[in-house]
Scaffold this motif. Structure first.
Motif, PDB file in Angstrom:
ATOM      1  N   HIS A 198      -3.967  -9.850  -0.531  1.00 18.05           N
ATOM      2  CA  HIS A 198      -5.294  -9.983   0.084  1.00 18.05           C
ATOM      3  C   HIS A 198      -5.952 -11.310   0.155  1.00 18.05           C
ATOM      4  CE1 HIS A 198      -5.942  -5.752   0.704  1.00 18.05           C
ATOM      5  NE2 HIS A 198      -5.580  -5.384  -0.642  1.00 18.05           N
ATOM      6  N   SER A 222      -9.275 -11.422   2.264  1.00 16.44           N
ATOM      7  CA  SER A 222      -9.853 -10.317   1.842  1.00 16.44           C
ATOM      8  C   SER A 222     -10.072 -10.269   0.367  1.00 16.44           C
ATOM      9  CB  SER A 222      -9.143  -9.099   2.235  1.00 16.44           C
ATOM     10  OG  SER A 222      -8.721  -9.157   3.586  1.00 16.44           O
ATOM     11  N   SER A 268      -7.858  -5.121  -6.562  1.00 14.16           N
ATOM     12  CA  SER A 268      -6.654  -5.181  -6.947  1.00 14.16           C
ATOM     13  C   SER A 268      -6.239  -5.624  -8.336  1.00 14.16           C
ATOM     14  CB  SER A 268      -5.587  -5.798  -5.951  1.00 14.16           C
ATOM     15  OG  SER A 268      -5.766  -4.962  -4.611  1.00 14.16           O
ATOM     16  N   GLU A 283     -11.379  -7.308  -1.837  1.00 18.41           N
ATOM     17  CA  GLU A 283     -10.124  -6.393  -2.074  1.00 18.41           C
ATOM     18  C   GLU A 283      -9.298  -6.880  -3.031  1.00 18.41           C
ATOM     19  OE1 GLU A 283      -8.886  -4.173   1.621  1.00 18.41           O
ATOM     20  OE2 GLU A 283      -9.636  -5.833   2.554  1.00 18.41           O
ATOM     21  N   ARG A 302       0.858  -1.174  -0.200  1.00 13.30           N
ATOM     22  CA  ARG A 302      -0.216  -0.045   0.032  1.00 13.30           C
ATOM     23  C   ARG A 302       0.949   1.118  -0.101  1.00 13.30           C
ATOM     24  NH1 ARG A 302      -4.799  -2.141   4.184  1.00 13.30           N
ATOM     25  NH2 ARG A 302      -6.287  -2.631   2.395  1.00 13.30           N
TER      26      ARG A 302
END
Length: 545
Positions: A115, A120, A127, A123, A95
């Motif tokens: 992720h 996740s 991405s 997410e 990030r």
């Protein structure tokens, strides 16, 4: 100082195995501003080769801090952080990199992988989409990963579309072909799956997993079927791929069982399990008994009551011993208009690994607030998969280990516990390549021991939960489906739905080892199947029903 000579000296020392001396040279060079970056980079490589990951992490931390826009350093540090189980820290590295270089497609791609690693999924998908939007190369690879992700998110149509998009860009991309075939398997489209596995074998004749999957999808009716000889030839052509060989032995066992050659089938299964046991920790019976003792001690009726939340949610947990009929039970229930079949969700085990480790000892110090956070985390992650909010089934069999915590998280949860004759159940476990986490599965006596331990837990949960747990016995379900199902729906507070008995027509994906069995109409052929293998059970301790 002659830097070129110094680096050459360090490399010579390293090549000759004098790592400490090489390390000292690099440490001296680190203090020289002109070559500090190169010295740190070489020092990190030395530590990695010397199996000193903590030292390497310290050096890479310095490199990332001083060169935060360098993708290579971020990649190396993120990989090391993951080795130490610090996935969130690895995410933070990427990030930070993306904040500085938002157009770096590879960074978005790597962030997607992280992720997914931490669960996740939404997410991760975002991405991947960012990476595609930035023009990343290898689009076929990205779309294939997105297909796998969509499949895990129970978005079967999207998964198929992603795989097909990957193949439109690269028609011979084997991972996309293989995963699309698996998607067809999950939705019960046998011919399409077989065609794609055949195509994979045309491109990669030595692809053992494709051959194994083809054998499972194929209905073998004759001992002369070519698939049997193909499997034997592939096993004989040992190429060092032990996991592939293991898969082939299990597939051969299935094919020989199909045609009634039970002695040969058992021999194949035994060889597959022998390979499987070599890559697993040995099953420790004493440790398993102590683990069950600890769960029973930690999750008393009093503990559950004291830690219970006030959440009104009433999920349906279907669990029990692996291969005890949990998939069949869920498939039948999933046809009901008011039930959403969730499949084997890994949400709870992932949350426990993150927040309740070591389990179950951590329960002793857990607060009601900790339990509520777990419950809310479960609901939040489940919402990524399903639009429905009520009557969603979670059919992960080994959740039977966590039912005390489940009832504290969701006091209104309904628990369906599936059981099966110990002989059929343990043989079915033994006949499946179930993966490295089930160390008991590779020996029949160990499987019988585990069966008895989960029986102990069932007795404890039944005493704790009263009428909020019900037991579905496989033999009764297949013999008298309507009677058993009527009682089960009554337990769940639902009216009768005729479609439940037509469960084999369901189009929802099935993600278990019994992917083809649950597409068949109800039959009793698997009840008492152990008699075909009575010769193998005579001396197995603890196996009597």
């Amino acid at each position: 100082m002659n830097y070129t000579r110094a680096f050459r000296k360090a490399q010579t020392l390293q090549a000759s195995g004098k790592l400490q001396e090489a390390e000292q040279v690099y440490q001296d060079l680190v203090g020289q501003e002109e070559v500090r970056e190169r010295a740190l980079s070489e020092l990190a490589r030395l530590y990695l080769r010397a199996s000193k990951p903590k030292n390497a992490l310290g050096v890479l931390s310095a490199l990332v801090a001083e060169h935060p826009a360098n993708l290579e350093y971020c990649e190396q540090m993120a990989q090391l952080l993951c080795r130490f189980g610090r996935v969130d820290a690895a995410v933070a590295i990427y990030r930070g990199l993306i904040e500085r270089q938002p157009q770096l497609a590879e960074a978005h791609y790597n962030l997607a992988l992280l992720h997914k690693k931490r669960g996740s999924l939404a997410e991760a998908m975002a991405s991947y989409e960012h990476a595609l939007g930035l023009g990343i190369s290898r689009e076929h690879e990205v779309y294939t990963n997105m297909g796998v992700l969509a499949s895990e998110m129970r978005r079967a149509a999207d998964a198929r579309r992603y795989f097909e998009t990957a193949l439109a860009g690269k028609a011979d991309y084997v991972p996309a072909l293989f995963n699309l075939a698996a998607q067809y398997e999950e939705t019960g489209e046998r011919e399409q799956a077989m065609d794609l596995y055949q195509r994979v074998l045309q491109l990669e004749p030595k692809n053992r997993e494709a051959l194994s999957r083809l054998a499972y999808a194929n209905r073998v009716t004759s001992k002369d079927d070519t698939i049997i000889q193909q499997l034997r030839d592939a096993i004989a052509a040992d190429d060092g791929d032990s996991i592939g060989t293991e898969s082939l032995y299990f597939a051969l066992g299935k094919a020989l069982d199909d045609v009634g050659d039970y002695q040969a089938a058992f021999s194949a299964y035994a060889k597959g399990n022998e390979i499987g046991s070599s890559r697993q920790r040995p099953y420790d019976r004493t440790a398993m008994e102590q683990f069950v003792d600890e769960i029973i001690d930690c999750c008393s009726d009093e503990w559950i009551g004291r830690h219970s939340t006030s959440l009104p949610d009433s999920p349906i947990f279907i669990c029990g011993m692996f291969r005890s009929g949990s998939t069949l039970t869920e498939q039948i229930l999933g046809r009901h208009e008011q039930i959403t079949a969730g499949g084997e969700l890994d949400i709870l085990p992932r949350l426990l690994a993150r927040d309740m480790n070591p389990y179950p000892e951590k329960l002793r110090t857990a607060t009601p607030q900790d339990v509520e956070r777990l419950a809310n985390g479960y609901l939040q992650q489940r919402a990524e998969f399903f639009n429905a909010t009520a009557n969603i089934t979670d059919k992960r069999p080994d959740n039977h280990l966590h039912l005390g915590l489940v009832k504290a998280m969701f006091p209104a949860a309904r628990i369906v516990y599936t059981t099966r004759d110990i002989r059929d159940n343990c043989l079915s476990v033994y006949f499946q390549q179930l993966g490295g986490s089930l160390s008991y599965a590779t020996e029949l006596e160990n499987a019988a021991h585990y069966y008895r331990q989960q029986e102990r837990l069932l007795q404890h949960w039944s005493a704790c939960f009263g009428d909020s747990i019900t037991v579905v016995r496989y033999e009764e379900l297949v013999a008298e489906p309507k009677a058993v199902l009527t009682g089960l729906l009554d337990f769940l507070g639902l009216d009768w739905d005729d479609r439940c008995l037509d469960f084999q027509d369901a189009e929802n994906p099935v993600k278990t080892a019994s992917v083809w069995q649950v597409r068949e109409k109800l039959h009793t052929a698997s009840s008492g199947r152990w008699r075909n293998y009575a010769f193998a059970l005579e001396d197995v301790r603890g196996m009597k029903a």
